[in-house]
Structure formats: C-alpha cells, structure tokens
Scaffold this active site. Structure first.
Site, mmCIF file in Angstrom:
data_model
loop_
_atom_site.group_PDB
_atom_site.id
_atom_site.type_symbol
_atom_site.label_atom_id
_atom_site.label_comp_id
_atom_site.label_asym_id
_atom_site.label_seq_id
_atom_site.Cartn_x
_atom_site.Cartn_y
_atom_site.Cartn_z
ATOM 1 N N GLU A 1 -3.586 68.240 -40.205
ATOM 2 C CA GLU A 1 -3.824 69.335 -39.286
ATOM 3 C C GLU A 1 -3.890 68.795 -37.864
ATOM 4 O O GLU A 1 -4.368 67.686 -37.633
ATOM 5 C CB GLU A 1 -5.136 70.059 -39.637
ATOM 6 C CG GLU A 1 -5.125 71.534 -39.286
ATOM 7 C CD GLU A 1 -6.392 72.263 -39.755
ATOM 8 O OE1 GLU A 1 -6.880 71.926 -40.849
ATOM 9 O OE2 GLU A 1 -6.864 73.132 -39.013
ATOM 10 N N GLY B 1 -2.635 58.593 -32.846
ATOM 11 C CA GLY B 1 -2.412 57.170 -32.606
ATOM 12 C C GLY B 1 -2.322 56.404 -33.897
ATOM 13 O O GLY B 1 -2.362 56.987 -34.984
ATOM 14 N N TYR C 1 -0.660 23.569 -41.832
ATOM 15 C CA TYR C 1 -0.569 24.950 -41.331
ATOM 16 C C TYR C 1 -1.990 25.520 -41.202
ATOM 17 O O TYR C 1 -2.832 25.315 -42.074
ATOM 18 C CB TYR C 1 0.241 25.801 -42.309
ATOM 19 C CG TYR C 1 0.116 27.298 -42.076
ATOM 20 C CD1 TYR C 1 0.920 27.944 -41.149
ATOM 21 C CD2 TYR C 1 -0.820 28.049 -42.802
ATOM 22 C CE1 TYR C 1 0.794 29.309 -40.937
ATOM 23 C CE2 TYR C 1 -0.947 29.416 -42.592
ATOM 24 C CZ TYR C 1 -0.144 30.034 -41.656
ATOM 25 O OH TYR C 1 -0.270 31.375 -41.450
ATOM 26 N N GLU D 1 2.757 62.046 -35.681
ATOM 27 C CA GLU D 1 1.614 62.791 -36.214
ATOM 28 C C GLU D 1 1.554 64.240 -35.751
ATOM 29 O O GLU D 1 1.030 65.097 -36.456
ATOM 30 C CB GLU D 1 0.306 62.082 -35.817
ATOM 31 C CG GLU D 1 0.135 60.738 -36.498
ATOM 32 C CD GLU D 1 -1.167 60.035 -36.114
ATOM 33 O OE1 GLU D 1 -1.513 59.061 -36.778
ATOM 34 O OE2 GLU D 1 -1.823 60.471 -35.151
ATOM 35 N N GLU E 1 3.463 57.041 -32.390
ATOM 36 C CA GLU E 1 2.473 57.600 -33.319
ATOM 37 C C GLU E 1 2.173 59.065 -32.990
ATOM 38 O O GLU E 1 2.006 59.885 -33.888
ATOM 39 C CB GLU E 1 1.186 56.774 -33.275
ATOM 40 C CG GLU E 1 1.305 55.411 -33.937
ATOM 41 C CD GLU E 1 1.274 55.484 -35.459
ATOM 42 O OE1 GLU E 1 0.995 56.571 -36.003
ATOM 43 O OE2 GLU E 1 1.540 54.464 -36.111
HETATM 44 ZN ZN LIG Z 1 1.604 24.069 -46.069
#
Ligand SMILES: [Zn+2]
Length: 170
Positions: free
Chosen positions: A132, A71, A33, A91, A87
């Site tokens: 804010e 964002g 891997y 926000e 986002e």
């Molecule tokens: Zn492995």
C-alpha cells in the site's frame, strides 16, 4: 560473528577468527584473505506535497505491515541517489527527482541516506515489496517502521510547526 563466511572466497580454505587491525576478523590461514564485515547502506526518499508525506506499507519482514519512506538497499556499485530513485519507482510507481540530502542516519547494521525528493510523473500504486502507498498529514500518521523513519518524520513535523510560528511573527 553474524553472517560471517566459513570458507575463504579466494582459495576455499576454512576461515578462522583472528585479530587484525585491532578487531576480530575471519581470516584465511592459507592465503591470508581477510573478511571485512561492511555495513549495509539504504537510501530513502522524503517526498512531501501539500503538507503530506508519501509513505509505503511494507509487505515483507522486517517491520511487515508498518509504514516507511520509499527506499531500499543500495546495490553494489550503485550511486545511492540512483538507488533511491530506483526504489521509489519500484515501490510507488512514481518517477522522482532528488532535490537534496536530508540526513545520514546510523541504524546499527544499516546506514540510511535520506534524500529530499519531488515527484516528476507516474501513477501512484504499490508494487514490489510494498502492498500500500499513501500520502499522510502529520495528524493522521500510521504505525511507522524503523527508528530512522520515526526520526525523519518527527523532525519534519517540528519543522512544520516552526514554519507556522514564523509566519505569524512580525
Ligand atoms: Zn584463502
């Protein structure tokens, strides 16, 4: 390597640093891997109205207390346009619509996709990791977070000046 995993997520064996594809990667000696450290992607919206830009004040680190465009990070498997809209809503309380792509900025670890957007509806109010929100004209800008924010804002301001120059020309 920062934030590199110590164990193979596939077989659990300890990972080792090895050269692969001409770069140092964490590699599993047992199952082969290879851990690829990918960039983070953020999407932001640039919304201007009546010569002012919509900014949020960050309630969290990094750059806590400074102002930025609405964002955040794009989730895995998420369209960055939808991430920007999501986002912005989280926000600022505003539902926004993307109107175009402004730029793609490289910030070292993070790649920032900046969209132009406009407000559809909603009630302006800070939420989520923001304490804010406000509209700012070029002459009254607060302290800005992030180099990408600075670059987008200063380009916007020079664009406004150029537009003014053009209006007076015969
Ligand atoms: Zn492995």
């Amino acid at each position: 390597m920062i934030d590199a995993p110590r164990f193979c997520p596939r077989c659990g064996h300890a990972l080792a640093d090895e050269m692969r594809f001409n770069k140092l990667h964490r590699v599993c000696p047992a199952c082969n891997y290879i851990h690829f450290a990918n960039p983070k992607v953020a999407a932001v919206v640039f919304i201007q109205d009546k010569g002012r830009v919509l900014l949020i004040r960050r309630a969290v680190d990094p750059e806590r207390g400074k102002w930025a465009l609405p964002g955040g990070f794009v989730d895995f498997g998420e369209d960055p346009r939808l991430a920007a809209v999501r986002e912005a809503a989280e926000e600022t309380g505003l539902n926004v619509e993307i109107t175009g792509l402004l730029d793609v900025l490289f910030g070292g670890v993070t790649i920032v996709i900046a969209y132009a957007a406009r407000v559809i509806d909603g009630i302006l109010g800070a939420a989520d990791d923001v304490d804010e929100v406000g509209w700012f004209a070029p002459g009254e800008l607060p302290e800005l977070a992030f180099e990408s924010t600075e670059r987008l804002i200063s380009r916007w301001i020079s664009g406004l000046h150029n537009a003014e120059d053009t209006v007076g020309d015969p």
